[in-house]
Design an enzyme around this catalytic site. Sequence first.
Site, mmCIF file in Angstrom:
data_model
loop_
_atom_site.group_PDB
_atom_site.id
_atom_site.type_symbol
_atom_site.label_atom_id
_atom_site.label_comp_id
_atom_site.label_asym_id
_atom_site.label_seq_id
_atom_site.Cartn_x
_atom_site.Cartn_y
_atom_site.Cartn_z
ATOM 1 N N ASN A 155 0.860 -1.181 0.000
ATOM 2 C CA ASN A 155 0.000 0.000 0.000
ATOM 3 C C ASN A 155 0.893 1.226 0.000
ATOM 4 O O ASN A 155 1.367 1.679 1.046
ATOM 5 C CB ASN A 155 -0.907 -0.018 1.228
ATOM 6 N N GLU A 156 1.104 1.748 -1.187
ATOM 7 C CA GLU A 156 2.013 2.878 -1.357
ATOM 8 C C GLU A 156 1.313 4.169 -0.939
ATOM 9 O O GLU A 156 0.092 4.189 -0.758
ATOM 10 C CB GLU A 156 2.442 2.969 -2.833
#
Length: 640
Positions: free
Chosen positions: A162-163
Site C-alpha cells: 500500500n504505497e
Amino acid sequence: MMKTELHATSPFERIPAEIFPSSEEGARWVAKEIADLIRKRSDEGLPAVLGLATGSTPVPVYRELVRMHREEGLSFRRVITFNLDEYYPLPRGHRESYWRFMNEQFFAHIDIEAENINIPDGEVTRENVVAHCREYEAAIEAAGGIDLQLLGIGRTGHIGFNEPGSGPKSLTRLVTLDAMTRHDAARDFLGEDNVPRYSITMGVGTILRARRILLLAWGRNKADVVAGALEKEPSEHLPASYLQSHGDTVFVLDESAASALTRVTQPWLVDFVDWTPERVRGAVIGLCQKVGKPVLKLVDKDYNENGLADLLTVKGSAYTLNIEIFNILQHTITGWPGGKPDADDSKRPERAQPPRKRVLILTAEPQEDILGMGGTVHRLIDQGHDVTIAYATSGDLAVPDHEALAALELGQGLGLAVGEGGNGGFAGRIVEIRDKTGFETEDSPAIREVKGVLREGEARQAMRVLGVGEERLRFLRLPFYTKGRYRRFVMGEEDVAQVRALLEEIQPHQVFLSGSEDDPSSVAGMTHSIFRRAFRQCIESSEWPADTYVWTYRGSGAEWPVDRIDMAVPLSPGELNRKIIAAFQHRSQHSQSPLAVIEQSEYWQRTEQINRRTADLYNALGMAEYEAIECFVRANSQET
Ligand code: F6R
C-alpha cells in the site's frame, strides 16, 4: 558507537513501540508471541490465523519459529496463513516471487498443511484479478479473521504494497508500485527494468481488521519513516501511520530503526536527562540547525525557547556552552586520519604514535570503501601508513547480466585476438547468459565467478585511481555471501574465522569499518556483525586489540549525523574529483535507470552530494568552509 539510553515510553509516539538492542532479540520476542498464540489457540481447539510478510525484515522471525518447530515441537498443523502481497505479474517459480520466498524461508521447514497457506496469486489472468482479490478477502473472513498480522515497512511508508495514496479503507487489490519501491527492489531483480510494475496486496483496511498487529523494522534506513508513522498525524502520504487508529498495534524496533524517534533525538523533551557530553553536543548542534545559527551565535533565548532551558541552567550560560561545543567540533576536524606524527594529540581524534600505523579497511562490497572514505584512503597512504583494504565479498550478486555478457564477449574477442585458440569457455557462458529466461534461474557458479571477477577488477581499477597498489588489496569472498542470496544471508563460523585470521595477521592499530547501523540482513550489516564477533575473539585471546581504534564509516546512503561525528576529514576540490573518478570505475554499478539520472542519484553523484553536504553543515555551524568532508564515528572496543 554511541549507545542510546532509551526512555521507556514517549508521549510523542502514538503507537506503543518495543525497542531491542538488536534485530535478533526483537525477532525472538516476536517469534515467542506467535508461538504463544499458536499454543493458546490450539489448547482452545482452534486454529491460529497469521498474516505474514516477506522481505528481509521477518526472516529472523521465521528462522526462530523453524528452530522452535524443530527443537521445541511447536506445531503449525492447525495454523492458517495469509500473506500480504505478491508481485504481479510474476510466476510462482520466479526466484523473486513471494510464493517461492515463503516456501524457502518458512513453509518447507515446518509442518503446515498446504491447503492452509494463502498467498495472492501473481499468475492469475488480468481479467480475473478483481475476482481473485474478492476471494482473498472472503477467505480471510471465512477463516475467522487474522489473529496476528506481521508487517514490515518500506521506505515510502508502505505496509504490504500500500504505497502513499492508499486509503485507510482500501481492500485487497492490484496496485502500481511506487518508483522508490521499484528502485529499492532493483538490487533483487538485477535492474529496475526487471522489477514488476504491479502487485496484488491486502489493503490498509484489510490489515487494520487484524486483531493484533506487529510492525517490525530494523536498521537506520527505516528510522525516518518509523518516526513519521509513530509521531506524525496519520495521512495517506505515509500509509503505516494509519496503524495509529488500530487499538492493538506494536512497533518492534532495533535501536537503529528507533534512532529518529524524539525520545532518542531529544530525550530532554520526554523526561529529565543526565546531560552527558554526547547529549549536550547533540542538543546544541540540533539547536543550531533548528534556529539556523552557527554555534557561537546562539544566545540564552535560543536555548530557553527551544526546550533547552534545563541545559542552560546546568551549564550556566550560552557563552560557556557555545565555546565548549565549538571546540569539540573543531577538534573533530583533521587532515591526518592516521594521526599527526610528532604533534600534540591530546585534542586530536587519532593518536600520534606510532607514526606509521597498520591500518585495516574492511569493506562489505567493492565500492563501499571509495564511497565512504575514498579521500581518506588516499590520505592514509600518502601519509605513509601501512594500509590493507579487505573486501568481504566480491559483490557479484549486484552485477547485471548485460555487464557480464559484455565482459565475456570482450574476453572472447581478446582471446581470439591474442591467438590463444579456442575460447576458454567464453562461448558457453555467453550462450548461458543469453539464454537465461528472465530471473527464473539462479546464476550458475561459473557466471557468478565471472561477475565476481568483474567487480573485483573494478575495485582494482578504482584503487589505482587513488594510487593504491594491488598488493594492498585482499579479496576475502566470505562464504555467507558466496553461498547466500540477498535478504537471506546467514553468518557462519567460517566467516568469523576468516576475518579473525586476517585481524590476527595484520594486528591493526586502526580498523575502518562500515555497516554499523545498517539493516542487519544487508551485506554491510552482515559484514559488520562478522567483524564484531571476530574482533571480540581477538580481544579475548590477544593483547594487541587494546591498542586498536575502530572507526566506522557509512558506505552508501546517508552520512553520519553531524552531532555523532568523531573525526571529519576535509577533502580539497582536487581530492574530491579524484574520489569521484575512482567511484566511477565501478561501472557495473551504474544503475542506468531513468529515475536515477533525473534525480541525480547515481551512486557516484550521491557520494559527491553527501560529502559536500557534510562540509556545508560544518560551515553552517561556524567551522571553516571546506569543499567536502568524509566522516567517521569511533566505536569503543566493548561496543564493536
Ligand atoms: C512484504 C511487504 C513489504 C515489506 C517492506 C519492507 O510482504 O509487504 O511491505 O515489508 O517493503 O521490506 P524489507 O523487509 O525487505 O525491508
